[in-house]
Design a protein around this motif. Sequence first.
Motif, PDB file in Angstrom:
ATOM      1  N   ARG A  95     -12.351   3.481   5.152  1.00 17.15           N
ATOM      2  CA  ARG A  95     -11.447   2.459   5.687  1.00 17.15           C
ATOM      3  C   ARG A  95     -10.537   3.097   6.715  1.00 17.15           C
ATOM      4  NH1 ARG A  95      -6.032   1.743   1.972  1.00 17.15           N
ATOM      5  NH2 ARG A  95      -5.139   1.420   4.013  1.00 17.15           N
ATOM      6  N   ILE A  96      -9.958   2.241   7.528  1.00 19.94           N
ATOM      7  CA  ILE A  96      -8.924   2.663   8.464  1.00 19.94           C
ATOM      8  C   ILE A  96      -7.596   2.716   7.709  1.00 19.94           C
ATOM      9  CG2 ILE A  96      -7.561   1.810  10.413  1.00 19.94           C
ATOM     10  CD1 ILE A  96      -9.987   2.247  11.764  1.00 19.94           C
ATOM     11  N   ASP A 153      -4.048   1.974   8.832  1.00 20.35           N
ATOM     12  CA  ASP A 153      -3.396   1.452  10.027  1.00 20.35           C
ATOM     13  C   ASP A 153      -1.885   1.544   9.877  1.00 20.35           C
ATOM     14  OD1 ASP A 153      -3.394   0.402  12.521  1.00 20.35           O
ATOM     15  OD2 ASP A 153      -4.462  -1.435  12.014  1.00 20.35           O
ATOM     16  N   TRP A 154      -1.184   1.179  10.938  1.00 22.68           N
ATOM     17  CA  TRP A 154       0.264   1.009  10.821  1.00 22.68           C
ATOM     18  C   TRP A 154       0.487  -0.207   9.942  1.00 22.68           C
ATOM     19  CZ3 TRP A 154       3.015   3.940  14.705  1.00 22.68           C
ATOM     20  CH2 TRP A 154       2.200   4.444  15.730  1.00 22.68           C
ATOM     21  N   LEU A 155       1.653  -0.273   9.387  1.00 19.79           N
ATOM     22  CA  LEU A 155       2.042  -1.484   8.692  1.00 19.79           C
ATOM     23  C   LEU A 155       2.307  -2.526   9.762  1.00 19.79           C
ATOM     24  CD1 LEU A 155       2.932  -2.793   6.036  1.00 19.79           C
ATOM     25  CD2 LEU A 155       5.218  -1.988   6.530  1.00 19.79           C
ATOM     26  N   SER A 156       1.763  -3.729   9.609  1.00 21.08           N
ATOM     27  CA  SER A 156       2.020  -4.704  10.662  1.00 21.08           C
ATOM     28  C   SER A 156       3.052  -5.721  10.239  1.00 21.08           C
ATOM     29  CB  SER A 156       0.735  -5.391  11.089  1.00 21.08           C
ATOM     30  OG  SER A 156       0.017  -5.759   9.966  1.00 21.08           O
ATOM     31  N   GLY A 157       3.873  -6.089  11.174  1.00 20.61           N
ATOM     32  CA  GLY A 157       4.962  -7.010  10.874  1.00 20.61           C
ATOM     33  C   GLY A 157       5.985  -6.269  10.027  1.00 20.61           C
ATOM     34  N   GLU A 158       7.202  -6.711  10.005  1.00 19.44           N
ATOM     35  CA  GLU A 158       8.201  -6.031   9.184  1.00 19.44           C
ATOM     36  C   GLU A 158       8.346  -6.819   7.893  1.00 19.44           C
ATOM     37  OE1 GLU A 158      10.606  -3.529   7.557  1.00 19.44           O
ATOM     38  OE2 GLU A 158       9.694  -3.054   9.465  1.00 19.44           O
ATOM     39  N   GLN A 159       7.457  -6.539   6.943  1.00 21.80           N
ATOM     40  CA  GLN A 159       7.527  -7.292   5.692  1.00 21.80           C
ATOM     41  C   GLN A 159       8.565  -6.705   4.758  1.00 21.80           C
ATOM     42  OE1 GLN A 159       4.072  -6.118   6.308  1.00 21.80           O
ATOM     43  NE2 GLN A 159       2.829  -7.950   6.235  1.00 21.80           N
ATOM     44  N   THR A 164      -7.589  -4.132  10.082  1.00 25.60           N
ATOM     45  CA  THR A 164      -6.773  -3.152   9.372  1.00 25.60           C
ATOM     46  C   THR A 164      -7.603  -2.066   8.695  1.00 25.60           C
ATOM     47  OG1 THR A 164      -5.234  -4.937   8.950  1.00 25.60           O
ATOM     48  CG2 THR A 164      -4.909  -2.941   7.693  1.00 25.60           C
ATOM     49  N   TYR A 165      -8.753  -2.432   8.166  1.00 27.91           N
ATOM     50  CA  TYR A 165      -9.501  -1.469   7.351  1.00 27.91           C
ATOM     51  C   TYR A 165     -10.865  -1.093   7.921  1.00 27.91           C
ATOM     52  CZ  TYR A 165      -6.196  -2.796   3.675  1.00 27.91           C
ATOM     53  OH  TYR A 165      -5.063  -3.028   2.941  1.00 27.91           O
ATOM     54  N   PRO A 190      12.077  -5.231   3.457  1.00 29.94           N
ATOM     55  CA  PRO A 190      13.507  -5.319   3.702  1.00 29.94           C
ATOM     56  C   PRO A 190      14.106  -3.946   3.987  1.00 29.94           C
ATOM     57  CG  PRO A 190      12.953  -5.827   1.404  1.00 29.94           C
ATOM     58  CD  PRO A 190      11.699  -5.441   2.072  1.00 29.94           C
ATOM     59  N   PRO A 194      -2.741  -7.781  14.360  1.00 29.21           N
ATOM     60  CA  PRO A 194      -1.746  -8.242  13.378  1.00 29.21           C
ATOM     61  C   PRO A 194      -0.321  -8.301  13.946  1.00 29.21           C
ATOM     62  CG  PRO A 194      -3.240  -6.691  12.353  1.00 29.21           C
ATOM     63  CD  PRO A 194      -3.559  -6.679  13.821  1.00 29.21           C
ATOM     64  N   GLU A 195      -0.032  -7.518  14.979  1.00 27.43           N
ATOM     65  CA  GLU A 195       1.308  -7.568  15.579  1.00 27.43           C
ATOM     66  C   GLU A 195       1.499  -8.848  16.381  1.00 27.43           C
ATOM     67  OE1 GLU A 195      -0.408  -4.624  15.418  1.00 27.43           O
ATOM     68  OE2 GLU A 195       0.998  -4.009  13.846  1.00 27.43           O
ATOM     69  N   GLU A 203      -8.825   7.587   9.567  1.00 24.23           N
ATOM     70  CA  GLU A 203      -9.806   7.040   8.638  1.00 24.23           C
ATOM     71  C   GLU A 203      -9.672   7.728   7.298  1.00 24.23           C
ATOM     72  OE1 GLU A 203     -13.193   6.596  11.998  1.00 24.23           O
ATOM     73  OE2 GLU A 203     -13.956   6.837   9.966  1.00 24.23           O
ATOM     74  N   ASP A 263       0.870  -1.155   0.000  1.00 23.12           N
ATOM     75  CA  ASP A 263       0.000   0.000   0.000  1.00 23.12           C
ATOM     76  C   ASP A 263       0.921   1.223   0.000  1.00 23.12           C
ATOM     77  OD1 ASP A 263      -1.774   2.030   0.606  1.00 23.12           O
ATOM     78  OD2 ASP A 263      -2.992   0.728   1.884  1.00 23.12           O
ATOM     79  N   PHE A 278      -8.394   7.035  15.585  1.00 22.96           N
ATOM     80  CA  PHE A 278      -8.347   6.351  14.296  1.00 22.96           C
ATOM     81  C   PHE A 278      -7.905   7.313  13.199  1.00 22.96           C
ATOM     82  CE2 PHE A 278     -11.860   3.069  15.370  1.00 22.96           C
ATOM     83  CZ  PHE A 278     -10.919   2.218  15.930  1.00 22.96           C
ATOM     84  N   PHE A 331     -13.396   0.783  12.297  1.00 25.59           N
ATOM     85  CA  PHE A 331     -14.109   2.007  12.684  1.00 25.59           C
ATOM     86  C   PHE A 331     -15.620   1.784  12.664  1.00 25.59           C
ATOM     87  CE2 PHE A 331     -13.994   2.169   8.129  1.00 25.59           C
ATOM     88  CZ  PHE A 331     -15.162   2.799   7.747  1.00 25.59           C
ATOM     89  N   ARG A 380       4.508 -15.378  10.259  1.00 21.88           N
ATOM     90  CA  ARG A 380       3.919 -14.974  11.537  1.00 21.88           C
ATOM     91  C   ARG A 380       2.761 -15.859  11.977  1.00 21.88           C
ATOM     92  NH1 ARG A 380       1.712  -9.785  11.382  1.00 21.88           N
ATOM     93  NH2 ARG A 380       1.365 -10.039   9.157  1.00 21.88           N
ATOM     94  N   ALA A 403     -12.736  -4.874   1.973  1.00 22.43           N
ATOM     95  CA  ALA A 403     -12.325  -4.076   3.136  1.00 22.43           C
ATOM     96  C   ALA A 403     -11.510  -2.859   2.706  1.00 22.43           C
ATOM     97  CB  ALA A 403     -11.507  -4.947   4.088  1.00 22.43           C
TER      98      ALA A 403
END
Lengths: 348, 377
Positions: free
Chosen positions: A334-335, A337-343, B367-368, A345, B347-348, A325, A275, A323, B371, B96, B44
């Motif tokens: 949509r939300i 969000d933070w990027l989750s996990g360190e995908q 994630t989406y 490199p 997700p963490e 949004e 994204d 939030f 809300f 994960r 989503a």
Amino acid sequence: MSPKAYRRKLDIRNGRVDLSHGAGGRAMAQLVADLFHEAFDNDWLRRGNDQAAFDVAQGRMVMTTDSYVVSPLFFLGGDIGSLAVHGTINDVAMAGAQPLYLSASFILEEGLALAELKRIADSMGAAARAAGVPIVTGDTKVVERGKADGVFISTTGIGVVPPGLDLSAEKALPGDRVILSGTIGDHGVAVMSKRQNLSFETEIISDSAALHGLVATMVTAGGQGLRVMRDPTRGGLGATLNELAQQSGVGFRIAEEAVPVKPEVTAACELLGLDPLHVANEGKLVAVVAPESAEAVLAAMRAHPLGCAAAIIGEAVADENRFVEMTTGFGGGRIVDWLSGEQLPRIC
Amino acid sequence: MRHAEEYRDGRIARALGARIARAADPAASYRFMEFCGGHTHAIARYGIEDLLPGNVQLIHGPGCPVCVLPVGRIDAAIRLSERPKVTLCTYGDLMRVPGSHGMSLLRAKATGADIRMIYSALDALRIAEAEPNREVVFFAIGFETTTPPTALAIRLAAERKLKNFTVFCNHVLTPSAIQNILESPDLRTLGRVRLDGFIGPAHVSTVIGSEPYAFFAEEFEKPVVIAGFEPLDVMQAILMLIGQVNEGRHEVENQYRRAVRPQGNDRAKADVAEVFELRKSFEWRGLGLVPYSGLRLKNAYAAFDAERHFGIEYLPAPDNPACECGAILRGVKKPTDCKLFGTVCTPETPMGSCMVSAEGACAAHWTYGRFRDREAS
Ligand code: SF4
């Protein structure tokens, strides 16, 4: 340090970093003198001290430090050296400050080609000169092959804040406007497209740039109306807005259609499953600005080459959930969000 | 990819939304399952629910390859990665997914296992060729779309006589899973779920075609509309499904004509048939053992089968007892029905597989879409 003491010139064309370059002996002194001092040349370095002394300005100073481990070392639009200069200057500048001095510390991997190191040092020197922020002190260490990846660089920067200005991440208020200085995702995509295991061709160039000039025009235009600025590097715009929401205790509402993204970046992100909101930038900033100052700040940004695509992308709102949004271009919500996990490199 | 914008046009979306609202009978309600994780993600990501009337509901299905992999298979991959000389190659998302005892591939990597994130089966093949003294194992997962590239990697490995490349095959089949859902007691006898139709897979259907769905449409009297992954595709498919329901039809229709042909892609199907054969049964998270739903390597390619090469024994392992992924994958529950959603499980720190991949129902909602929970409460 008199260069005459060393007979043999540093073999920059074919030589490689070896352990003696970090051992404190002549080889190290020569590397520092012929390669780094040559590239960064300024009065402070010429004095050859282990520290740089300078007069202290009146008022508030800021200080920041950052490490750079990007892989690959060279990419379209920059390299680890220019990145290490721009990134730290930008962290100083986000306080509204005028950056003054940098330090640079190198961890070199045994075997690194001196030609590559020179290219990096020259690019750092050029970036520092172009920005008018000299690298006044530094350090070099060498580690065995395999213990690092070519070169890691840490830079520290200090600067001075204009009187009366106090930007901070907890200052966003409901109603404030969110301004983005330009297109997002360019740096991350430029670096990732260079990686050998992601083989696709794009013409995307990193946006790596020093933003203090842009910031200075914003400070003049916005003054006290500037609440907070941050450069959306790792984690992208999504992470930055979430950080500010947490720290200020507000929510943000943004419109996808207002966020500038180059079509080729969108296409590359599509391919990579990313994204653009989560992709790193190295020459962009987000400013939260009081509503009455927003238009003036925006106009000042657009008049500057590094802010010509600046846009108001949304605003802060009262939201106990904090939030971020977004109204999608498609028309739904949509939300972000933070990027989750360190995908991702190493990109910076 | 530049064409993508035309399938995301907000004005067309609003117009389609209005047509859907007019078509939907206000006295009825419509419940459609999108089988694919790709659709779950698009719904989503673009906020499609906001453009639908309240009586049209989307139920997430089990078509997320990471989500349906059972704990036992993750455990087996972790054990494999801990063997000396083994290099396990895997897609990033799988890193994960929680296995038993709080382990994951990510943790195994941190404790020293040689696990590498790759983007395609061919990346794993390249690693095997470059590092001949490592035992390179490709942890293969996915539906019919990802199977042909795995088959290609195996055939290339055979051609090049590689001795250090094997595949831990976890490829599964879409039609078997749809049939399993339609036959499940939740739907047939307990009446816990009502489904009025399916949004059929996009990429999967480019391989298998639209014909395999004819059986469900016929036998279970459910309409199926195959749809692309762009948000306008999904909305168009919803409109077509409502039309079928209103007219009492149950047919297979193809919204995704620009890519899907009735018979699919013969070449890809032949490549797969050359290398793989059906397993008698395969365990799915949520669905349990599903007959003839998974693939394994044929005897002719046994040398490249990690299960045979390393003598991997399959040990089923229980899910985290509080995790509702199983029920969510069957369409019986929603992410917010899980007590752990958004508290312990994010997700963490995913507690179940649905919170890992962006295509998973829990991750997509967190994630989406979360809300909307605030607006509902
Ligand atoms: S929220 Fe987490 S624990 Fe609950 S069902 Fe989803 S993945 Fe499982």
